[in-house]
Design a protein around this motif. Structure first.
Motif, PDB file in Angstrom:
ATOM      1  N   ASN A 130      10.093 -24.244  50.817  1.00  0.00           N
ATOM      2  CA  ASN A 130      11.195 -23.433  51.326  1.00  0.00           C
ATOM      3  C   ASN A 130      12.011 -24.308  52.269  1.00  0.00           C
ATOM      4  OD1 ASN A 130       9.822 -23.486  53.831  1.00  0.00           O
ATOM      5  ND2 ASN A 130       8.589 -21.739  53.163  1.00  0.00           N
ATOM      6  N   ARG A 475       8.529 -13.653  47.068  1.00  0.00           N
ATOM      7  CA  ARG A 475       9.481 -13.173  48.077  1.00  0.00           C
ATOM      8  C   ARG A 475      10.015 -14.333  48.884  1.00  0.00           C
ATOM      9  NH1 ARG A 475       9.508  -7.774  48.872  1.00  0.00           N
ATOM     10  NH2 ARG A 475       7.930  -6.629  47.754  1.00  0.00           N
TER      11      ARG A 475
ATOM     12  N   GLN B  80       8.945 -19.588  65.514  1.00  0.00           N
ATOM     13  CA  GLN B  80       7.906 -19.429  64.505  1.00  0.00           C
ATOM     14  C   GLN B  80       8.524 -19.626  63.136  1.00  0.00           C
ATOM     15  OE1 GLN B  80       5.952 -15.614  64.400  1.00  0.00           O
ATOM     16  NE2 GLN B  80       4.204 -16.456  63.332  1.00  0.00           N
ATOM     17  N   ALA B  81       7.997 -20.577  62.384  1.00  0.00           N
ATOM     18  CA  ALA B  81       8.541 -20.849  61.056  1.00  0.00           C
ATOM     19  C   ALA B  81       8.389 -19.625  60.163  1.00  0.00           C
ATOM     20  CB  ALA B  81       7.827 -22.047  60.434  1.00  0.00           C
ATOM     21  N   ALA B  82       9.370 -19.431  59.285  1.00  0.00           N
ATOM     22  CA  ALA B  82       9.349 -18.269  58.405  1.00  0.00           C
ATOM     23  C   ALA B  82       8.248 -18.388  57.371  1.00  0.00           C
ATOM     24  CB  ALA B  82      10.691 -18.145  57.703  1.00  0.00           C
ATOM     25  N   ALA B  83       7.820 -17.234  56.885  1.00  0.00           N
ATOM     26  CA  ALA B  83       6.835 -17.216  55.818  1.00  0.00           C
ATOM     27  C   ALA B  83       7.471 -17.720  54.532  1.00  0.00           C
ATOM     28  CB  ALA B  83       6.305 -15.809  55.635  1.00  0.00           C
ATOM     29  N   ARG B  84       6.681 -17.860  53.529  1.00  0.00           N
ATOM     30  CA  ARG B  84       7.110 -18.422  52.253  1.00  0.00           C
ATOM     31  C   ARG B  84       8.417 -17.805  51.742  1.00  0.00           C
ATOM     32  NH1 ARG B  84       4.317 -17.520  46.396  1.00  0.00           N
ATOM     33  NH2 ARG B  84       5.850 -18.714  45.285  1.00  0.00           N
ATOM     34  N   ALA B  85       9.359 -18.668  51.473  1.00  0.00           N
ATOM     35  CA  ALA B  85      10.611 -18.305  50.803  1.00  0.00           C
ATOM     36  C   ALA B  85      11.423 -17.243  51.532  1.00  0.00           C
ATOM     37  CB  ALA B  85      10.353 -17.858  49.377  1.00  0.00           C
ATOM     38  N   PHE B  87      13.213 -17.629  54.046  1.00  0.00           N
ATOM     39  CA  PHE B  87      14.315 -18.230  54.780  1.00  0.00           C
ATOM     40  C   PHE B  87      15.278 -18.845  53.788  1.00  0.00           C
ATOM     41  CE2 PHE B  87      15.514 -19.620  58.987  1.00  0.00           C
ATOM     42  CZ  PHE B  87      16.297 -20.726  58.774  1.00  0.00           C
ATOM     43  N   SER B  88      16.228 -18.065  53.349  1.00  0.00           N
ATOM     44  CA  SER B  88      17.198 -18.623  52.408  1.00  0.00           C
ATOM     45  C   SER B  88      18.570 -18.562  53.055  1.00  0.00           C
ATOM     46  CB  SER B  88      17.155 -17.896  51.077  1.00  0.00           C
ATOM     47  OG  SER B  88      17.351 -16.518  51.247  1.00  0.00           O
ATOM     48  N   ALA B  95      12.432 -17.555  63.377  1.00  0.00           N
ATOM     49  CA  ALA B  95      12.617 -18.643  62.406  1.00  0.00           C
ATOM     50  C   ALA B  95      13.803 -19.519  62.805  1.00  0.00           C
ATOM     51  CB  ALA B  95      12.826 -18.069  61.009  1.00  0.00           C
ATOM     52  N   ALA B  98      12.661 -21.774  65.530  1.00  0.00           N
ATOM     53  CA  ALA B  98      11.830 -22.860  64.980  1.00  0.00           C
ATOM     54  C   ALA B  98      12.705 -23.892  64.276  1.00  0.00           C
ATOM     55  CB  ALA B  98      10.801 -22.283  64.009  1.00  0.00           C
TER      56      ALA B  98
END
Lengths: 475, 159
Positions: A130, A475, B80-85, B87-88, B95, B98
């Motif tokens: 990501n 997601r 805090q970094a975003a969870a998977r995917a 952050f688009s 986020a 971070a």
């Protein structure tokens, strides 16, 4: 083994909501693939009865990513209803706005949505595949992406007053001239933006070799291509004539006035998706499949009238003997288009008369019908309205880039699935590539179905009796 | 006074979701200080990492869901970094902080003020409960601006 169905729901890192279902035969081979767009908005219907003069600002609400594209196509349709020739400087300013939109939207697609696959690899750990993974692996690339999109957004804001849903573009022109202060501010940011665009393109060209398999199977098949072609056959996003080109690089139809689009383009609706499918009318469906967008534009034009992008285009066209067919090269074409857009913005911003105050023609409704066509980041955008004698919208038809590409996206998903999917269990390797082929087209489903929200992908695996065998959600 | 960035975000066409946007617009009308930048946005996007990294402190203002409409909460946000995917082209305050630290080497202190919404249906108006809370949030934000670098201030105020 019974026939089965795999469903990917939702598809991630695209604009809007969708689902993919893959139907397997008795041997576990992919037999058919469907890209389902699961959102519906209905802009074509609920604008009926509204004054045509409201259409640009109403249509801009179709999308938060590319509202400028809708503003421009809509305003052009309204110009026809007014039956006016808009002031030269108004057209110039609309062009610059559209170019800034192209920069920010292409930057979003390349840096935010696709660079995790391209930098980290299609098979890298999905937990870090990501933008944060990109920030850690290559912070300079991530900073470039942020800066480039920021440049485009700020240029839009300086021209039109705000970044999202600006009301600056109106029927007859634009409602404010450009100030010297804003022109200078945009020009001041161009050298840095150009440097970013060039180094990103240079970097990407060195990376393509890593993606030979994706180049080979990512919607790499013969189709026609369609796009606007400007004077001299040059790339043009704002005005020109429509051209269809076949896979061998031969012109199929040329010089089509945008108002005659309906003679060449027809649409069908499928029961499994809200996204209409456009096709080349003389060949019918599915033979009349074509693609639009950056790859199509660079295929259909005879040249580019800015120096750096022209050189890059010539190199790009060497990839294939006829048209460049692999949709993986949409990424490459997108980067060349960023370069072109920045160069063109510079040309236009330094043109004599750019600060002219005469930027709007005034009239009431003089025609009962208007067609507006422009090139949006994802491809050719068509707005077509009919009004009554009071100027109220009686009928509207919108053909959006993602709709032109719908048949090719479906076929692309099928090609990738046939290459990567085997058996009845979904794997990360397969899942990401099925999504990634869609991302090459940079579809905007909010635009194309006229739905709110973001894009996610869901995949289901079903037997031919309908039994759910596996399911993945990203997601 | 330190360089303060105020980010009010939400959709002003979805009733109480527009709280942050409405508060930011009102603060813009009230605050004329070159050291205070106020943004009214529909959503948080990655481009914000750059201005965030240059600020001494950031105040995010947003609507949220919950059982008590009009309830105001204030809390400190850590990077805090975003969870998977996730952050688009939209992001969370944590986020963005971070990202600001990862890309530009700096994450300022940050506060998130939220107001629990009552009605998120299509409307360009706030519900009475959230409208009253918006007045209180404007006052809180002004106080934070005036207080300078003494974040976080008190937690929990009830409209």
């Amino acid at each position: 083994m019974p026939r089965q169905k795999i469903v990917i729901d939702p598809v991630t890192r695209i604009e809007g909501h969708s689902r993919i279902s893959l139907h397997l035969d008795e041997e576990g081979r992919v037999e058919e693939a469907y890209f389902h767009v699961t959102q519906f908005r209905g802009f074509e219907k609920f604008c009926e009865g509204r004054p045509f003069s409201e259409m640009p600002s109403l249509m801009a609400r179709i999308c938060g990513i590319c509202p400028v594209s809708h503003l421009i196509a809509s305003a052009k349709a309204c110009d026809e209803i007014l039956a006016v020739r808009i002031p030269e400087n108004a057209a110039r300013l609309r062009r610059i706005l559209n170019l800034a939109q192209m920069v920010q939207s292409h930057a979003l697609s390349f840096f935010y949505l696709s660079s995790p696959d391209l930098l980290l690899g299609m098979d890298s750990d999905p937990a870090t595949r990501n933008v944060f993974g990109v920030m850690e692996a290559n912070p300079a690339l991530a900073r470039d992406g942020v800066r480039l999109r920021q440049f485009g957004q700020q240029a839009i804001e300086r021209l039109a007053g705000k970044r999202i849903h600006p009301a600056w573009v109106v029927p007859g022109g634009v409602n404010e001239p450009l100030s010297a202060e804003h022109r200078d501010a945009i020009l001041a940011g161009l050298p840095e933006a150009l440097a970013i665009a060039q180094r990103t393109l240079d970097w990407f060209k060195t990376e393509i070799e890593r993606f030979r398999e994706e180049v080979r199977v990512f919607a790499n098949f013969p189709t026609m291509f369609m796009g606007l072609v400007g004077p001299g056959g040059n790339l043009d996003y704002y005005d020109g004539k429509l051209r269809f080109l076949d896979a061998g690089g031969h012109i199929v139809a040329d010089g089509i006035d945008p108002s005659e689009y309906a003679s060449h383009i027809a649409e069908i609706a499928h029961p499994w998706t809200y996204l209409k499918t456009a096709f080349y009318k003389p060949l019918g469906y599915p033979e009349g499949i074509y693609r639009v967008g950056p790859l199509a534009r660079l295929n259909v034009v005879d040249g580019i009238d800015t120096p750096r992008a022209s050189q890059e285009w010539a190199e790009f066209r060497e990839l294939d003997r006829g048209a460049v067919l692999s949709s993986f090269y949409y990424h490459y074409a997108r980067l060349i288009e960023i370069l072109y857009s920045l160069e063109k913005m510079e040309q236009l911003l330094t043109a004599p008369g750019i600060l002219d105050a005469h930027v709007r023609a005034h009239a009431t409704a003089n025609n009962s019908e208007g067609v507006g066509v422009s090139e949006a980041p994802r491809g050719t955008l068509i707005h077509h309205y009919k009004v009554d004698r009071d100027g109220l919208i009686e009928w509207a038809n919108l053909i959006i880039a993602t709709g032109h590409n719908n048949a090719a996206m479906n076929r692309g998903v099928l090609q990738v699935a046939r290459h990567f999917v085997h058996g009845n269990k979904l794997t990360e390797r397969m899942l990401n590539r099925v999504e990634a082929v869609i991302r090459t087209f940079d579809p905007c489903l909010s635009c194309s179905t006229h739905a709110d929200g973001r894009l996610m992908l869901e995949v289901e695996l079903r037997s031919h009796e309908g039994e759910l065998l596996d399911r993945c959600q990203t997601r | 006074m330190p360089n303060t960035l105020i980010v009010g975000y939400g959709n002003p066409l979805r009733g109480d979701d527009g709280l942050g946007w409405h508060v930011a617009e009102r603060l813009r009308a009230l605050v004329r200080d070159p050291d205070v930048e106020i943004l009214a946005l529909h959503q948080l996007t990655p481009e914000l990492m750059d201005p965030i990294s240059r600020a001494d402190r950031v105040i995010f203002i947003d609507a949220c869901e919950g059982p008590v409409p009009g309830e105001i909460q204030e809390r400190t946000i850590e990077p805090q970094a975003a969870a998977r995917a996730a952050f688009s082209h939209h992001a969370t305050p944590a986020a963005l902080l971070a990202g600001a630290r990862a890309l530009y080497g700096r994450a300022p202190q940050a506060t998130l003020i939220t107001v629990t919404g009552a009605d998120f249906s299509v409307s360009d108006r706030l519900s009475p409960e959230v409208s009253a809370a918006a007045d209180a949030v404007v006052r809180m934000a002004l106080r934070l601006i005036l207080q300078g670098a003494t974040l976080p201030v008190r937690l929990r105020t009830r409209a």
